[in-house]
Design a protein around this motif. Structure first.
Motif, PDB file in Angstrom:
ATOM      1  N   PHE A  42      38.583  48.442  41.590  1.00 31.73           N
ATOM      2  CA  PHE A  42      39.836  48.021  42.222  1.00 31.73           C
ATOM      3  C   PHE A  42      39.633  48.014  43.737  1.00 31.73           C
ATOM      4  O   PHE A  42      39.278  49.021  44.333  1.00 31.73           O
ATOM      5  N   VAL A  43      39.879  46.874  44.367  1.00 31.92           N
ATOM      6  CA  VAL A  43      39.612  46.729  45.800  1.00 31.92           C
ATOM      7  C   VAL A  43      40.791  47.270  46.621  1.00 31.92           C
ATOM      8  O   VAL A  43      41.943  47.077  46.244  1.00 31.92           O
ATOM      9  N   GLU A  74      44.410  35.856  34.696  1.00 29.23           N
ATOM     10  CA  GLU A  74      44.581  37.204  35.223  1.00 29.23           C
ATOM     11  C   GLU A  74      43.889  38.243  34.363  1.00 29.23           C
ATOM     12  O   GLU A  74      43.317  39.184  34.874  1.00 29.23           O
ATOM     13  N   TYR A 104      47.227  43.570  51.442  1.00 29.93           N
ATOM     14  CA  TYR A 104      45.789  43.719  51.686  1.00 29.93           C
ATOM     15  C   TYR A 104      45.419  43.036  53.005  1.00 29.93           C
ATOM     16  O   TYR A 104      46.045  42.036  53.380  1.00 29.93           O
ATOM     17  N   LEU A 114      40.309  38.439  35.281  1.00 30.66           N
ATOM     18  CA  LEU A 114      39.987  38.842  36.657  1.00 30.66           C
ATOM     19  C   LEU A 114      40.421  40.262  36.990  1.00 30.66           C
ATOM     20  O   LEU A 114      40.094  40.783  38.049  1.00 30.66           O
ATOM     21  N   ARG A 115      41.160  40.903  36.100  1.00 36.45           N
ATOM     22  CA  ARG A 115      41.658  42.243  36.439  1.00 36.45           C
ATOM     23  C   ARG A 115      40.522  43.261  36.461  1.00 36.45           C
ATOM     24  O   ARG A 115      39.771  43.366  35.495  1.00 36.45           O
ATOM     25  N   PRO A 116      40.444  44.054  37.527  1.00 39.75           N
ATOM     26  CA  PRO A 116      39.480  45.151  37.522  1.00 39.75           C
ATOM     27  C   PRO A 116      39.822  46.129  36.407  1.00 39.75           C
ATOM     28  O   PRO A 116      40.998  46.336  36.103  1.00 39.75           O
ATOM     29  N   GLY A 158      52.238  40.940  42.842  1.00 41.71           N
ATOM     30  CA  GLY A 158      50.884  40.409  43.031  1.00 41.71           C
ATOM     31  C   GLY A 158      49.895  41.337  43.701  1.00 41.71           C
ATOM     32  O   GLY A 158      48.768  40.954  43.990  1.00 41.71           O
ATOM     33  N   LEU A 159      50.312  42.609  43.939  1.00 43.14           N
ATOM     34  CA  LEU A 159      49.410  43.528  44.661  1.00 43.14           C
ATOM     35  C   LEU A 159      48.618  44.430  43.723  1.00 43.14           C
ATOM     36  O   LEU A 159      47.828  45.252  44.178  1.00 43.14           O
ATOM     37  N   GLY A 160      48.861  44.358  42.406  1.00 41.76           N
ATOM     38  CA  GLY A 160      48.005  45.131  41.503  1.00 41.76           C
ATOM     39  C   GLY A 160      48.706  46.223  40.707  1.00 41.76           C
ATOM     40  O   GLY A 160      48.038  47.103  40.165  1.00 41.76           O
ATOM     41  N   LYS A 161      50.019  46.157  40.556  1.00 39.64           N
ATOM     42  CA  LYS A 161      50.720  47.228  39.814  1.00 39.64           C
ATOM     43  C   LYS A 161      50.349  47.207  38.327  1.00 39.64           C
ATOM     44  O   LYS A 161      50.010  48.240  37.752  1.00 39.64           O
ATOM     45  N   THR A 162      50.427  46.020  37.720  1.00 42.94           N
ATOM     46  CA  THR A 162      50.077  45.919  36.294  1.00 42.94           C
ATOM     47  C   THR A 162      48.614  46.314  36.086  1.00 42.94           C
ATOM     48  O   THR A 162      48.264  47.021  35.128  1.00 42.94           O
ATOM     49  N   THR A 163      47.776  45.865  36.999  1.00 40.78           N
ATOM     50  CA  THR A 163      46.350  46.178  36.906  1.00 40.78           C
ATOM     51  C   THR A 163      46.136  47.695  36.943  1.00 40.78           C
ATOM     52  O   THR A 163      45.353  48.237  36.152  1.00 40.78           O
ATOM     53  N   PRO A 193      46.465  39.618  46.430  1.00 41.50           N
ATOM     54  CA  PRO A 193      45.358  39.213  45.551  1.00 41.50           C
ATOM     55  C   PRO A 193      45.721  38.102  44.571  1.00 41.50           C
ATOM     56  O   PRO A 193      44.916  37.214  44.310  1.00 41.50           O
ATOM     57  N   ARG A 194      46.939  38.135  44.012  1.00 41.86           N
ATOM     58  CA  ARG A 194      47.290  37.079  43.046  1.00 41.86           C
ATOM     59  C   ARG A 194      47.222  35.706  43.701  1.00 41.86           C
ATOM     60  O   ARG A 194      46.725  34.757  43.100  1.00 41.86           O
TER      61      ARG A 194
HETATM   62  P1  ADP Z   1      51.571  43.008  40.041  1.00 44.93           P
HETATM   63  O1  ADP Z   1      51.715  43.693  38.716  1.00 44.93           O
HETATM   64  O2  ADP Z   1      51.708  43.940  41.214  1.00 44.93           O
HETATM   65  O3  ADP Z   1      52.442  41.777  40.190  1.00 44.93           O
HETATM   66  P2  ADP Z   1      48.907  42.385  39.081  1.00 44.93           P
HETATM   67  O4  ADP Z   1      48.370  43.725  38.774  1.00 44.93           O
HETATM   68  O5  ADP Z   1      49.356  41.552  37.913  1.00 44.93           O
HETATM   69  O6  ADP Z   1      50.067  42.463  40.174  1.00 44.93           O
HETATM   70  O7  ADP Z   1      47.775  41.610  39.901  1.00 44.93           O
HETATM   71  C1  ADP Z   1      47.741  40.206  39.998  1.00 44.93           C
HETATM   72  C2  ADP Z   1      46.308  39.716  39.972  1.00 44.93           C
HETATM   73  O8  ADP Z   1      45.674  40.087  41.180  1.00 44.93           O
HETATM   74  C3  ADP Z   1      45.485  40.331  38.831  1.00 44.93           C
HETATM   75  O9  ADP Z   1      45.025  39.316  37.997  1.00 44.93           O
HETATM   76  C4  ADP Z   1      44.280  40.928  39.471  1.00 44.93           C
HETATM   77  O10 ADP Z   1      43.135  40.235  39.037  1.00 44.93           O
HETATM   78  C5  ADP Z   1      44.417  40.678  40.940  1.00 44.93           C
HETATM   79  N1  ADP Z   1      44.360  41.953  41.677  1.00 44.93           N
HETATM   80  C6  ADP Z   1      45.426  42.702  42.062  1.00 44.93           C
HETATM   81  N2  ADP Z   1      45.019  43.766  42.769  1.00 44.93           N
HETATM   82  C7  ADP Z   1      43.675  43.698  42.813  1.00 44.93           C
HETATM   83  C8  ADP Z   1      42.665  44.527  43.425  1.00 44.93           C
HETATM   84  N3  ADP Z   1      43.009  45.613  44.135  1.00 44.93           N
HETATM   85  N4  ADP Z   1      41.393  44.190  43.259  1.00 44.93           N
HETATM   86  C9  ADP Z   1      41.054  43.069  42.579  1.00 44.93           C
HETATM   87  N5  ADP Z   1      41.955  42.235  42.007  1.00 44.93           N
HETATM   88  C10 ADP Z   1      43.245  42.543  42.119  1.00 44.93           C
END
Ligand code: ADP
Length: 353
Positions: A37-38, A26, A190, A29-31, A71-76, A226-227
């Motif tokens: 960010f997609v 992760e 998504y 792969l994180r933007p 898995g939708l990108g909160k941490t990212t 995305p996850r």
């Molecule tokens: P959450 O915190 O919501 O559980 P994360 O931010 O950890 O989710 O995202 C999980 C994975 O999905 C990350 O490794 C990231 O690479 C990928 N990811 C999430 N959102 C995006 C996005 N919008 N564009 C590209 N990759 C994303």
């Protein structure tokens, strides 16, 4: 999220929470920026404005609450906020803050302007929540010293910080806490085109060269998350590596058949639940308890892990009289639609059941 929530059930290929195996990838792969960010275009625009305005006034951005399924990108996004504002980031989580003292130690060690990310903020201790109100509003906390009649509170000034809270259960946050965030973003699942973009980016970063149809096929099985998309991509990569004759869409189909993830992203457990409603209970309605016994899975797992997705994609409906399989469920399982009793006219879709 911290790995594996207790209700995640077994380590499913389609689990939206992080598995151990995801953690190593992760990070890579994180933007790193909002531009990379997609999807989530509304939220991206809102965050950009917040960041730009704070930058122009040379102040810390307002506190941000990120709400949405795992898995939708909160941490990212939290990492992006820190990166785009060129501020350090401190990561913590609700379960790690079980006493007000834990929070006091964390807050008092922040450097000016630091971004504090608290994942699963709804799981923080109540006593800490109350301390956080004052900290968010005035960058100040009161530390209680001593016990009983001799107890006194000592005020402590904090460095200004930006709190980025993440929650999968926004409804569980007390109003006073929710109100103290300057901005709340609700992340949405998504669509397949966006997931294909996520996959194209990840596949480039991992040095893979899957074509458009292969990526679209993975996207369609990734449950809007995305996850999950990235995890399935790694399984397909492994499959293509071992079965060198399988490429593109054949590798996707071969790998995901092996891992039991079907064309809509349902796995073995999803299909067992849906299949039971269709085959053993003539399409329903069937109660949760009966379904649980029939499938041999805990009612709570069915209710919190399996059903939300089946309901979201329109395969299952929850009605006051029990669960009903929809016409789409019959079509998906290849069951005879003539065997399906007409869905009751008065079916109420009640999430409380
Ligand atoms: P959450 O915190 O919501 O559980 P994360 O931010 O950890 O989710 O995202 C999980 C994975 O999905 C990350 O490794 C990231 O690479 C990928 N990811 C999430 N959102 C995006 C996005 N919008 N564009 C590209 N990759 C994303």
């Amino acid at each position: 999220m911290t790995p594996r929530e207790p209700d995640d059930g077994e380590a499913r290929a389609v689990s939206p929470g992080p598995l151990e195996e995801d953690l190593a990838y992760e990070g890579a792969l994180r933007p790193r920026s909002l531009a990379e960010f997609v999807g989530q275009s509304k939220v991206r625009g809102q965050l950009q404005l917040l960041i730009d305005a704070a930058g122009m006034q040379d102040r810390t951005p307002e506190h941000i609450l990120l709400a949405g399924p795992p898995g939708l990108g909160k941490t990212t996004l939290a990492m992006i906020v820190a990166h785009e504002t060129a501020r350090p980031l401190r990561m913590s989580s609700g379960p790690a803050i079980q006493h007000a003292g834990d929070l006091a130690a964390l807050l008092s060690s922040l450097v000016p302007g630091e971004v504090l990310f608290v994942d699963e903020i709804h799981r923080m201790a109540r006593s800490a929540e109350e301390m956080l109100y004052l900290a968010m509003e005035d960058f100040r906390i009161d530390i209680m010293v001593g016990k009983g009649a001799g107890a006194t509170s000592i005020p402590l000034d904090l460095a200004p910080f930006t709190l980025v809270g993440a929650t999968t259960r926004a409804g569980l946050l007390p109003n006073p806490l929710r109100d103290r965030f300057g901005f709340t973003a609700h992340l949405e699942f998504y669509d397949d085109v966006e997931l294909a973009q996520v996959l194209r980016r990840a596949s480039g970063l991992l040095g893979l060269d899957f074509d458009g149809p292969a990526l679209a096929e993975i996207a369609g099985r990734s449950r809007g998350t995305p996850r999950i998309a990235n995890r399935l991509l790694r399984r397909v990569r492994d499959y293509a590596l071992v079965h060198s004759s399988a490429s593109g869409i054949d590798a996707v189909r071969g790998a995901l058949e092996l891992y039991d993830v079907d064309a809509l992203g349902l796995d073995r457990l999803d299909r067992a639940v849906l299949g039971a409603v269709v085959e053993r209970f003539a399409g329903g309605p069937v109660g949760l308890g009966t379904l649980s016994v029939s499938v041999g899975e805990e009612a709570e797992t069915i209710e919190s892990v399996v059903e939300p997705f089946l309901v979201r994609v329109g395969l299952l409906a929850r009605t006051p009289r029990g669960r009903i399989a929809t016409a789409a469920a019959y079509a998906h399982l290849g069951a005879d639609p003539a065997a399906r009793p007409g869905a009751p006219q008065d079916a109420l879709f009640d999430d409380g059941l």
